[in-house]
Design a protein around this motif. Sequence first.
Motif, PDB file in Angstrom:
ATOM      1  N   ILE A 212     -12.199   9.093  19.465  1.00 12.41           N
ATOM      2  CA  ILE A 212     -12.389  10.327  20.235  1.00 12.41           C
ATOM      3  C   ILE A 212     -13.727  10.945  19.875  1.00 12.41           C
ATOM      4  CG2 ILE A 212     -11.502  12.649  20.680  1.00 12.41           C
ATOM      5  CD1 ILE A 212      -8.716  11.662  20.153  1.00 12.41           C
ATOM      6  N   GLU A 213     -14.448  11.394  20.894  1.00  7.08           N
ATOM      7  CA  GLU A 213     -15.724  12.076  20.719  1.00  7.08           C
ATOM      8  C   GLU A 213     -15.708  13.378  21.510  1.00  7.08           C
ATOM      9  OE1 GLU A 213     -18.474   7.997  20.461  1.00  7.08           O
ATOM     10  OE2 GLU A 213     -18.551   9.307  22.226  1.00  7.08           O
ATOM     11  N   SER A 219     -25.665  18.459  27.211  1.00  5.45           N
ATOM     12  CA  SER A 219     -26.255  17.936  25.980  1.00  5.45           C
ATOM     13  C   SER A 219     -25.709  16.543  25.718  1.00  5.45           C
ATOM     14  CB  SER A 219     -25.948  18.846  24.787  1.00  5.45           C
ATOM     15  OG  SER A 219     -26.390  18.252  23.582  1.00  5.45           O
ATOM     16  N   ASP A 220     -26.581  15.639  25.298  1.00  2.50           N
ATOM     17  CA  ASP A 220     -26.157  14.277  24.972  1.00  2.50           C
ATOM     18  C   ASP A 220     -25.733  14.144  23.515  1.00  2.50           C
ATOM     19  OD1 ASP A 220     -26.707  13.394  27.555  1.00  2.50           O
ATOM     20  OD2 ASP A 220     -28.799  12.926  27.084  1.00  2.50           O
ATOM     21  N   GLU A 257     -20.835  29.375  25.031  1.00  2.03           N
ATOM     22  CA  GLU A 257     -20.114  29.307  26.303  1.00  2.03           C
ATOM     23  C   GLU A 257     -20.526  28.063  27.072  1.00  2.03           C
ATOM     24  OE1 GLU A 257     -18.961  32.994  28.676  1.00  2.03           O
ATOM     25  OE2 GLU A 257     -20.634  32.195  29.859  1.00  2.03           O
ATOM     26  N   GLY A 258     -19.542  27.428  27.727  1.00  2.18           N
ATOM     27  CA  GLY A 258     -19.830  26.236  28.518  1.00  2.18           C
ATOM     28  C   GLY A 258     -18.609  25.349  28.645  1.00  2.18           C
ATOM     29  N   THR A 259     -18.842  24.109  29.083  1.00  2.00           N
ATOM     30  CA  THR A 259     -17.761  23.129  29.265  1.00  2.00           C
ATOM     31  C   THR A 259     -17.864  22.057  28.183  1.00  2.00           C
ATOM     32  OG1 THR A 259     -17.713  23.471  31.664  1.00  2.00           O
ATOM     33  CG2 THR A 259     -16.749  21.431  30.833  1.00  2.00           C
ATOM     34  N   TYR A 260     -16.747  21.814  27.534  1.00  2.00           N
ATOM     35  CA  TYR A 260     -16.666  20.797  26.485  1.00  2.00           C
ATOM     36  C   TYR A 260     -15.749  19.670  26.958  1.00  2.00           C
ATOM     37  CZ  TYR A 260     -18.802  24.321  23.473  1.00  2.00           C
ATOM     38  OH  TYR A 260     -19.673  25.242  22.934  1.00  2.00           O
TER      39      TYR A 260
END
Length: 314
Positions: A212-213, A219-220, A257-260
Amino acid sequence: MFFGKGDEWMPSSRKLVRMSRPANLVTFLLLFSCWDVLSRALPVGPDYLQRGWQRLLEEGESCVQCRLEECPTPRGCLAGVVLDACDCCWECANLEGQICDLDNTNHFYGKCGDHLECRLDSGDLRRGEVPEPQCTCQSSQALCGSDGKTYAQICKFQEVHNSHPEANLTVAHEGPCESEPHIISPPYDIWNITGQDVIFGCEVFAYPMASIEWRKEGSDMLLPGDDPHISVQFRGGPQKYEVTSWLQIQAVRVTDEGTYRCFARNNVGQVAAPASLMVLTPDQLNMTELSLPKMPRLGPDDDMESDDDSYDYY
């Protein structure tokens, strides 16, 4: 069966107590009368719970002569069939987890089906309760079905096989089917105010075992990277062939804040599941009617229920 000559056995609650012969007829009539009234007044419960009482009232003193032509045909028996208490007619066997006759007599609660045996529930003892006999699968070996699905053990496979006989389901091989990861419990969208901690969780089933990552959209870089206020933890389980990971962000900032995304991969394939984080300042929170969410404490140090502390998750 239970009504015979000499000293007899009658059910009291879920135990059998000895009673003298003179009381047999009176007790039987009282039981029959109560059963007739209650069966009309109360909703019908599961068949396997009623079976014992029905036998006491219907079968009487002993088994009559077996007439196979009068036996009903059992249908929808997910755990297979067993002979009744008189060894005459076939009837549906009890499923995994159902109450059973510990002495394997099939006289009261019923007999367990294929690949099952009646055992006392050790979990009841640990909880300080009176243990009750339950049908337990004799094997814990996972199986791969011809439908490409993994079954936890032979008993679960047998239930599906018996529920859809037209599918001709067979066991392809022992052990789970090789497949791409399946995210059982994905991360969920959350929000919090600056300075608070947030946690994303991701539970994955896969064989071969998945890695799992975690990444943030845009962002890469793999998380946590070199950011000291972000950490990632892993643990095998909670079930076999599963792995669970947590992404924790301590003292969140507006820039967090953002999508993970949780990425799970093995040599068969890869899947991903996204979740968004919204971060508010205290002033922004005061302008809304929202209340602070209660964040669960998750991580590999937490207690997790297990029947075996040395359980092998792979």
